[in-house]
Motif scaffolding. Structure first.
Motif, PDB file in Angstrom:
ATOM      1  N   SER A 113       0.849  -1.194   0.000  1.00 22.59           N
ATOM      2  CA  SER A 113       0.000   0.000   0.000  1.00 22.59           C
ATOM      3  C   SER A 113       0.884   1.244   0.000  1.00 22.59           C
ATOM      4  CB  SER A 113      -0.931   0.017   1.215  1.00 22.59           C
ATOM      5  OG  SER A 113      -0.172   0.061   2.416  1.00 22.59           O
ATOM      6  N   VAL A 114       0.200   2.396  -0.155  1.00 25.23           N
ATOM      7  CA  VAL A 114       0.840   3.707  -0.055  1.00 25.23           C
ATOM      8  C   VAL A 114       0.177   4.436   1.106  1.00 25.23           C
ATOM      9  CG1 VAL A 114       1.286   5.911  -1.185  1.00 25.23           C
ATOM     10  CG2 VAL A 114       1.381   3.792  -2.514  1.00 25.23           C
ATOM     11  N   VAL A 115       0.959   4.862   2.083  1.00 32.69           N
ATOM     12  CA  VAL A 115       0.415   5.499   3.278  1.00 32.69           C
ATOM     13  C   VAL A 115       0.546   7.012   3.149  1.00 32.69           C
ATOM     14  CG1 VAL A 115       0.881   3.523   4.751  1.00 32.69           C
ATOM     15  CG2 VAL A 115       2.629   5.263   4.464  1.00 32.69           C
ATOM     16  N   ASN A 116      -0.399   7.717   3.750  1.00 36.05           N
ATOM     17  CA  ASN A 116      -0.453   9.172   3.710  1.00 36.05           C
ATOM     18  C   ASN A 116       0.317   9.782   4.868  1.00 36.05           C
ATOM     19  OD1 ASN A 116      -2.114   9.245   1.404  1.00 36.05           O
ATOM     20  ND2 ASN A 116      -3.923   8.811   2.660  1.00 36.05           N
ATOM     21  N   PRO A 117       0.480  11.100   4.886  1.00 39.92           N
ATOM     22  CA  PRO A 117       1.218  11.742   5.982  1.00 39.92           C
ATOM     23  C   PRO A 117       0.556  11.506   7.338  1.00 39.92           C
ATOM     24  CG  PRO A 117       1.014  13.236   4.125  1.00 39.92           C
ATOM     25  CD  PRO A 117       0.163  12.053   3.809  1.00 39.92           C
ATOM     26  N   GLY A 118       1.386  11.471   8.373  1.00 39.21           N
ATOM     27  CA  GLY A 118       0.904  11.284   9.732  1.00 39.21           C
ATOM     28  C   GLY A 118       1.658  10.154  10.440  1.00 39.21           C
ATOM     29  N   LEU A 119       1.178   9.823  11.654  1.00 35.58           N
ATOM     30  CA  LEU A 119       1.764   8.729  12.438  1.00 35.58           C
ATOM     31  C   LEU A 119       1.216   7.402  11.926  1.00 35.58           C
ATOM     32  CD1 LEU A 119       3.542   7.873  14.838  1.00 35.58           C
ATOM     33  CD2 LEU A 119       1.505   8.100  16.300  1.00 35.58           C
ATOM     34  N   GLN A 120       2.100   6.505  11.562  1.00 33.05           N
ATOM     35  CA  GLN A 120       1.711   5.221  10.984  1.00 33.05           C
ATOM     36  C   GLN A 120       2.371   4.090  11.764  1.00 33.05           C
ATOM     37  OE1 GLN A 120      -0.515   5.154   8.622  1.00 33.05           O
ATOM     38  NE2 GLN A 120      -0.528   7.348   8.086  1.00 33.05           N
ATOM     39  N   TRP A 121       1.822   2.884  11.560  1.00 29.85           N
ATOM     40  CA  TRP A 121       2.410   1.684  12.168  1.00 29.85           C
ATOM     41  C   TRP A 121       2.317   0.541  11.186  1.00 29.85           C
ATOM     42  CZ3 TRP A 121       0.968  -3.321  13.263  1.00 29.85           C
ATOM     43  CH2 TRP A 121       1.847  -4.061  14.076  1.00 29.85           C
ATOM     44  N   ASN A 122       3.428  -0.153  11.038  1.00 27.83           N
ATOM     45  CA  ASN A 122       3.481  -1.355  10.225  1.00 27.83           C
ATOM     46  C   ASN A 122       4.307  -2.397  10.957  1.00 27.83           C
ATOM     47  OD1 ASN A 122       3.104   0.876   7.902  1.00 27.83           O
ATOM     48  ND2 ASN A 122       2.383  -1.104   7.160  1.00 27.83           N
ATOM     49  N   PRO A 123       3.994  -3.658  10.771  1.00 34.76           N
ATOM     50  CA  PRO A 123       4.768  -4.704  11.463  1.00 34.76           C
ATOM     51  C   PRO A 123       6.228  -4.648  11.065  1.00 34.76           C
ATOM     52  CG  PRO A 123       2.746  -5.599  10.512  1.00 34.76           C
ATOM     53  CD  PRO A 123       2.888  -4.220   9.975  1.00 34.76           C
ATOM     54  N   PRO A 124       7.115  -4.434  12.022  1.00 34.75           N
ATOM     55  CA  PRO A 124       8.544  -4.396  11.683  1.00 34.75           C
ATOM     56  C   PRO A 124       9.051  -5.787  11.312  1.00 34.75           C
ATOM     57  CG  PRO A 124       8.247  -4.207  14.042  1.00 34.75           C
ATOM     58  CD  PRO A 124       6.875  -4.166  13.445  1.00 34.75           C
ATOM     59  N   LEU A 125      10.113  -5.777  10.535  1.00 34.37           N
ATOM     60  CA  LEU A 125      10.754  -6.993  10.039  1.00 34.37           C
ATOM     61  C   LEU A 125       9.878  -7.753   9.052  1.00 34.37           C
ATOM     62  CD1 LEU A 125      12.322  -8.371  13.356  1.00 34.37           C
ATOM     63  CD2 LEU A 125      13.318  -6.795  11.688  1.00 34.37           C
ATOM     64  N   ILE A 126       8.628  -7.288   8.873  1.00 32.80           N
ATOM     65  CA  ILE A 126       7.723  -7.876   7.876  1.00 32.80           C
ATOM     66  C   ILE A 126       7.459  -6.878   6.759  1.00 32.80           C
ATOM     67  CG2 ILE A 126       5.413  -8.811   7.489  1.00 32.80           C
ATOM     68  CD1 ILE A 126       5.453  -9.827  10.345  1.00 32.80           C
ATOM     69  N   ASP A 127       7.166  -5.630   7.172  1.00 37.60           N
ATOM     70  CA  ASP A 127       6.929  -4.563   6.211  1.00 37.60           C
ATOM     71  C   ASP A 127       8.165  -3.667   6.109  1.00 37.60           C
ATOM     72  OD1 ASP A 127       4.454  -5.578   5.937  1.00 37.60           O
ATOM     73  OD2 ASP A 127       3.372  -3.899   6.840  1.00 37.60           O
ATOM     74  N   ASP A 128       8.432  -3.233   4.889  1.00 40.20           N
ATOM     75  CA  ASP A 128       9.518  -2.289   4.630  1.00 40.20           C
ATOM     76  C   ASP A 128       8.895  -1.031   4.036  1.00 40.20           C
ATOM     77  OD1 ASP A 128      11.896  -1.044   4.276  1.00 40.20           O
ATOM     78  OD2 ASP A 128      12.473  -2.177   2.485  1.00 40.20           O
ATOM     79  N   VAL A 129       9.118   0.111   4.675  1.00 42.08           N
ATOM     80  CA  VAL A 129       8.491   1.378   4.271  1.00 42.08           C
ATOM     81  C   VAL A 129       9.570   2.296   3.694  1.00 42.08           C
ATOM     82  CG1 VAL A 129       7.125   3.361   5.009  1.00 42.08           C
ATOM     83  CG2 VAL A 129       6.765   1.120   6.079  1.00 42.08           C
ATOM     84  N   SER A 130       9.306   2.798   2.475  1.00 40.61           N
ATOM     85  CA  SER A 130      10.194   3.762   1.824  1.00 40.61           C
ATOM     86  C   SER A 130       9.427   5.066   1.636  1.00 40.61           C
ATOM     87  CB  SER A 130      10.674   3.240   0.466  1.00 40.61           C
ATOM     88  OG  SER A 130      11.400   2.044   0.617  1.00 40.61           O
ATOM     89  N   LYS A 131      10.015   6.164   2.086  1.00 40.20           N
ATOM     90  CA  LYS A 131       9.373   7.475   2.004  1.00 40.20           C
ATOM     91  C   LYS A 131       9.840   8.196   0.744  1.00 40.20           C
ATOM     92  CE  LYS A 131       9.278   7.826   7.053  1.00 40.20           C
ATOM     93  NZ  LYS A 131       9.693   8.632   8.218  1.00 40.20           N
TER      94      LYS A 131
END
Length: 403
Positions: A113-131
């Motif tokens: 998915s693509v997340v919008n601005p703000g405080l977010q949470w994703n499962p670490p070591l499972i999800d990789d988030v690039s800004k």
């Protein structure tokens, strides 16, 4: 004999149990010597405390309950470690996305998915988030030698401004968006320059060339699915190769002189032509006015003649006398010579030479001078009023007889 040999007094020779006080808590052993701490006992106390915290029961001090208490304590310690690890793992999943950014989430290496601005949470070591910054205007400069339509070579330097409009495509669809942009920019620029003449590129055609390059480049970016939106293309410099630059500078200067001469000629024409048109219009208006005046005068004269004819038909003698008097008045008014009929029948012509000399350059004042001289002579004439009256009547009669 060793302390633990059979038959010996092992109680007295046991190095871990002294003959003095008892050691229930790891105190003194063997008199005044201080022994090492009991590790099993320390672990047992820690397990008892943890079990007390999580609702368990402490292990007994007997031999029969020691093994069961040790296993229970091991399981409790593992649970605590697992809870702490879970809390740390969950805390690592919180992150913040800036207002100018969008977060691209990869779950186990696959787009999620693509997340919008703000405080977010994703499962670490499972999800990789690039800004990805989607509002920053990036700049790519490109310069190359191009072949024009008229088989000339030009050195073109452009600057491409772009933004990452689609963060998913910008991050995942191409390996290097900047490199793809550079190749597409060169292709679009060669297409546009190859369809244009050199003079147009070097002079007034730069803006048109920039617009064409931007349109073609945007089509290439959409076809490649790079997620890039081209915000502007600027042609920073377009010139001939350095080997022939001087000759082209002379050509450009001559062309500028030609354009300046044309502008001056157009300015002069714009100032003269309206003036000439105004003069022509004024002459036309004067001619129309003169025509109207002549027509009106002729119409008035004809109407006057018709009215006079009607009067003449009614009273011929009176009308003839009136016409004669009006004519003589109009003729004699502008004549500087004065004729006087004095008593005795001799006609005396008075010629005012001084007035004639004065009025030679001003013919309009001749009638006024004649009238003033006539009045002066009449005032100094020794004739009486009766003789002047008789003279005037006699002169009028002689004029009628002469007619």
């Amino acid at each position: 004999m060793a302390w633990n040999e059979p038959g010996g007094n092992g109680k007295n020779h046991d190095p871990w149990s002294g003959g003095g006080d008892k050691n229930p808590g790891g105190g003194k052993r063997g008199g005044n010597e201080q022994g090492p701490p009991d590790l099993d006992e320390a672990l047992q106390k820690l397990q008892d405390r943890l079990n007390g915290i999580f609702g368990g029961k402490g292990g007994g001090s007997g031999t029969s309950g020691g093994s069961g208490g040790s296993h229970k304590g091991s399981f409790g310690l593992l649970g605590i470690v697992a809870v702490i690890a879970l809390v740390v793992w969950a805390g690592m999943g919180f992150y913040t996305v800036d207002q100018q950014e969008r977060g691209v989430v990869l779950r186990l290496g696959k787009f999620h998915s693509v997340v919008n601005p703000g405080l977010q949470w994703n499962p670490p070591l499972i999800d990789d988030v690039s800004k990805i910054n989607v509002t920053q205007v990036r700049i790519h400069d490109h310069r190359a030698l191009m072949l024009t339509e008229d088989e000339n070579i030009v050195d073109v330097d452009i600057s491409v401004q772009y933004v990452a409009e689609n963060p998913e495509n910008f991050l995942l669809k191409v390996r290097s968006p900047q490199e793809s942009l550079g190749q597409a920019a060169e292709a679009a620029l060669r297409q546009v320059v190859g369809a244009s003449e050199m003079n147009q590129i070097l002079t007034e055609g730069r803006q048109v060339m920039a617009i064409s390059v931007q349109e073609r480049l945007q089509r290439h970016m959409d076809a490649y699915e790079t997620g890039i939106r081209i915000s502007g293309v600027n042609v920073r410099n377009a010139q001939a190769p350095s080997q022939v630059q001087d000759a082209f500078d002379d050509v450009i200067k001559a062309r500028e002189d030609e354009q300046r001469s044309k502008n001056e000629a157009e300015a002069y024409a714009n100032s003269v032509v309206p003036e000439a048109r105004g003069i022509a219009q004024r002459m036309i208006e004067e001619a129309n006015a003169y025509r109207e005046e002549v027509v009106a005068r002729a119409t008035g004269e004809s109407q006057r003649f018709l009215a006079l004819l009607s009067e003449y038909q009614n009273e011929p003698d009176v009308t003839r006398e009136r016409l004669y008097i009006d004519m003589m008045q109009s003729v004699m008014t502008n004549n500087p010579k004065v004729l006087m009929d004095v008593e005795g029948g001799n006609n005396l012509m008075f010629l005012p030479l001084d007035k004639l000399m004065e009025n030679r350059g001003n013919p309009s004042s001749s009638s006024r001078s004649s009238a003033s001289d006539l009045g002066f002579r009449q005032m100094n004439d020794p004739l009486t009023d009766a003789s002047r009256t008789r003279q005037s009547s006699t002169g009028a009669g002689s004029m009628r007889e002469g007619r």
